[in-house]
Design a protein around this motif. Structure first.
Motif, PDB file in Angstrom:
ATOM      1  N   THR A   1       0.807  -1.231   0.000  1.00  0.00           N
ATOM      2  CA  THR A   1       0.000   0.000   0.000  1.00  0.00           C
ATOM      3  C   THR A   1       0.835   1.274   0.000  1.00  0.00           C
ATOM      4  O   THR A   1       0.284   2.363  -0.096  1.00  0.00           O
ATOM      5  N   GLY A   2       2.141   1.152   0.100  1.00  0.00           N
ATOM      6  CA  GLY A   2       3.005   2.327   0.096  1.00  0.00           C
ATOM      7  C   GLY A   2       3.272   2.833  -1.306  1.00  0.00           C
ATOM      8  O   GLY A   2       2.753   2.311  -2.296  1.00  0.00           O
ATOM      9  N   ALA A   3       4.092   3.873  -1.394  1.00  0.00           N
ATOM     10  CA  ALA A   3       4.382   4.480  -2.690  1.00  0.00           C
ATOM     11  C   ALA A   3       5.738   5.179  -2.631  1.00  0.00           C
ATOM     12  O   ALA A   3       6.281   5.410  -1.557  1.00  0.00           O
ATOM     13  N   THR A   4       6.273   5.521  -3.779  1.00  0.00           N
ATOM     14  CA  THR A   4       7.496   6.313  -3.813  1.00  0.00           C
ATOM     15  C   THR A   4       7.231   7.739  -3.347  1.00  0.00           C
ATOM     16  O   THR A   4       8.018   8.314  -2.608  1.00  0.00           O
ATOM     17  N   LEU A   5       6.083   8.309  -3.751  1.00  0.00           N
ATOM     18  CA  LEU A   5       5.805   9.721  -3.467  1.00  0.00           C
ATOM     19  C   LEU A   5       4.413   9.910  -2.882  1.00  0.00           C
ATOM     20  O   LEU A   5       3.427   9.387  -3.413  1.00  0.00           O
TER      21      LEU A   5
END
Length: 374
Positions: A299-303
């Motif tokens: 569920t995370g992201a780079t930005l």
């Protein structure tokens, strides 16, 4: 200077405050200038048993201000005793810097503080007014203008490069590097501009509440070719542009350029966090060619972007995809990517980054993502 410091509360202390104290009796003080602190070692820092007290009683690594200063090749370990709150504080604190270089240092274990402790804390001299916009060069410093010298009240034109910053285990909070006003206090209207942060290795402490490798609250900051190992931390953010408008609406976080950095959370369990966090109130941020790896984070992201006017492209889109680093990420060499099948190869946009973290030139027209260029 080449000195070994042992069992000292502060290794070196020559700040702008010392000059300001003497200004009444001896007017016309000039800022410390052209001092080199090279190849020094500072270890066995005594803990402040019991915590509390002012900054003068809590250990620092080095506490200074200056112009055209050179701080390089030093090895400073604060110990970071997690059993004693306020046992120690920042590894390096610079209260004012103009055309200074901080390079090739090994900085470890900032103190266990009730508030954030940093490896490098770089802020500006205190101003007497807060209603200053971006690019406002009419300083109203509390210190006499001759003391502030070429920076005209700003901490400005500094280079922070090729350092290794290792965080304390179970540290209750902090950033490896802080480029922002002092203390989050409304009366501390300090200014920070035109800094370059490049080719640094940041390592989060195991189980630490690691808020960010670099916290930015400044103008015209370049963050490029840095790497951050976030494994084991309770929070997984590497690069953060932050504007504390609720404290002082006069503070500025504008024109931050975040290019070709790498971060990894390794095999940590799902965190749902972002490698790069642009907070509300930040303007003109550019985020390009950054790589992030978190194999178990669904569920995370780079930005994560809440800023105004942010331009972002060519960053990692699937953070679970292995960029194929070449070795252990506790050393800078491990972040190099030589596998030609890596998605990072030729996946970047053209940006003003002319080399990588390993001495190779960048290609134009087909630049790689991340800190390594094949």
């Amino acid at each position: 200077l080449r000195i070994t410091f042992r069992a000292l509360t502060i290794g070196l202390n020559y700040s702008d405050a010392l000059l300001n104290i003497n200004e009444a009796s001896w007017p016309g003080q000039r800022m410390w200038d052209s001092i080199a602190i090279v190849d020094c070692t500072h270890a066995d820092v005594p803990n402040k048993v019991g915590g509390g007290g002012g900054s003068g009683s809590i250990p620092y690594g080095h506490y200074f201000a200056g112009e055209r200063s050179f701080f390089a090749g030093n090895d400073i370990d604060m110990g970071g005793d997690v059993s004693i709150v306020n046992s120690a504080t920042h590894v390096v604190r610079c209260t004012y810097g103009y055309k200074c270089v901080f390079a090739h240092n090994s900085l470890a274990n900032p103190g266990h503080g009730a508030t954030a402790r940093h490896h490098i804390k770089l802020h500006g001299p205190v101003w007497t007014e807060s209603s200053l916009g971006a690019g406002d060069w009419a300083p109203q410093p509390t210190f006499v203008s001759t003391i502030q010298g070429g920076g005209a009240g700003y901490t400005i034109y500094n280079l922070i490069a090729d350092n290794k910053c290792t965080a304390s285990a179970t540290n209750p909070g902090g950033w490896n590097m802080s480029l922002q006003p002092q203390g989050g206090v409304p009366s501390n209207y300090s200014r920070n501009a035109d800094q370059i942060v490049e080719r640094n290795l940041f390592i989060a402490g195991s189980n630490s509440t690691f808020l960010s490798a670099v916290m930015i609250q400044a103008e015209r900051t370049t963050i490029r070719n840095n790497v951050a190992l976030l494994t084991g931390a309770n929070q997984h953010t590497a690069w953060s542009a932050h504007l504390l408008e609720e404290v002082d609406p006069g503070w500025i976080c504008a024109d931050t350029w975040i290019y070709n950095n790498c971060s990894s959370s390794g095999a940590d369990a799902n965190t749902g966090e972002s490698a790069i966090h642009i907070y509300a109130g930040c303007t003109g941020t550019v985020v390009k060619n950054n790589a992030h790896y978190a194999v178990n984070d669904t569920t995370g992201a780079t930005l994560l972007d809440a800023g105004t006017g942010t331009v972002a492209s060519n960053n990692t889109t699937n953070i679970q995809t292995d960029p194929k680093f070449s070795g252990a990420l506790t050393a800078i060499a491990g972040w190099q990517i030589t596998d030609g099948t890596s998605y990072t190869k030729e996946g970047g946009a053209n940006v003003p980054v002319w080399g990588d973290a390993f001495g190779s030139l960048r290609r134009t027209g087909s630049m790689d993502i991340g800190a390594s260029e094949q």
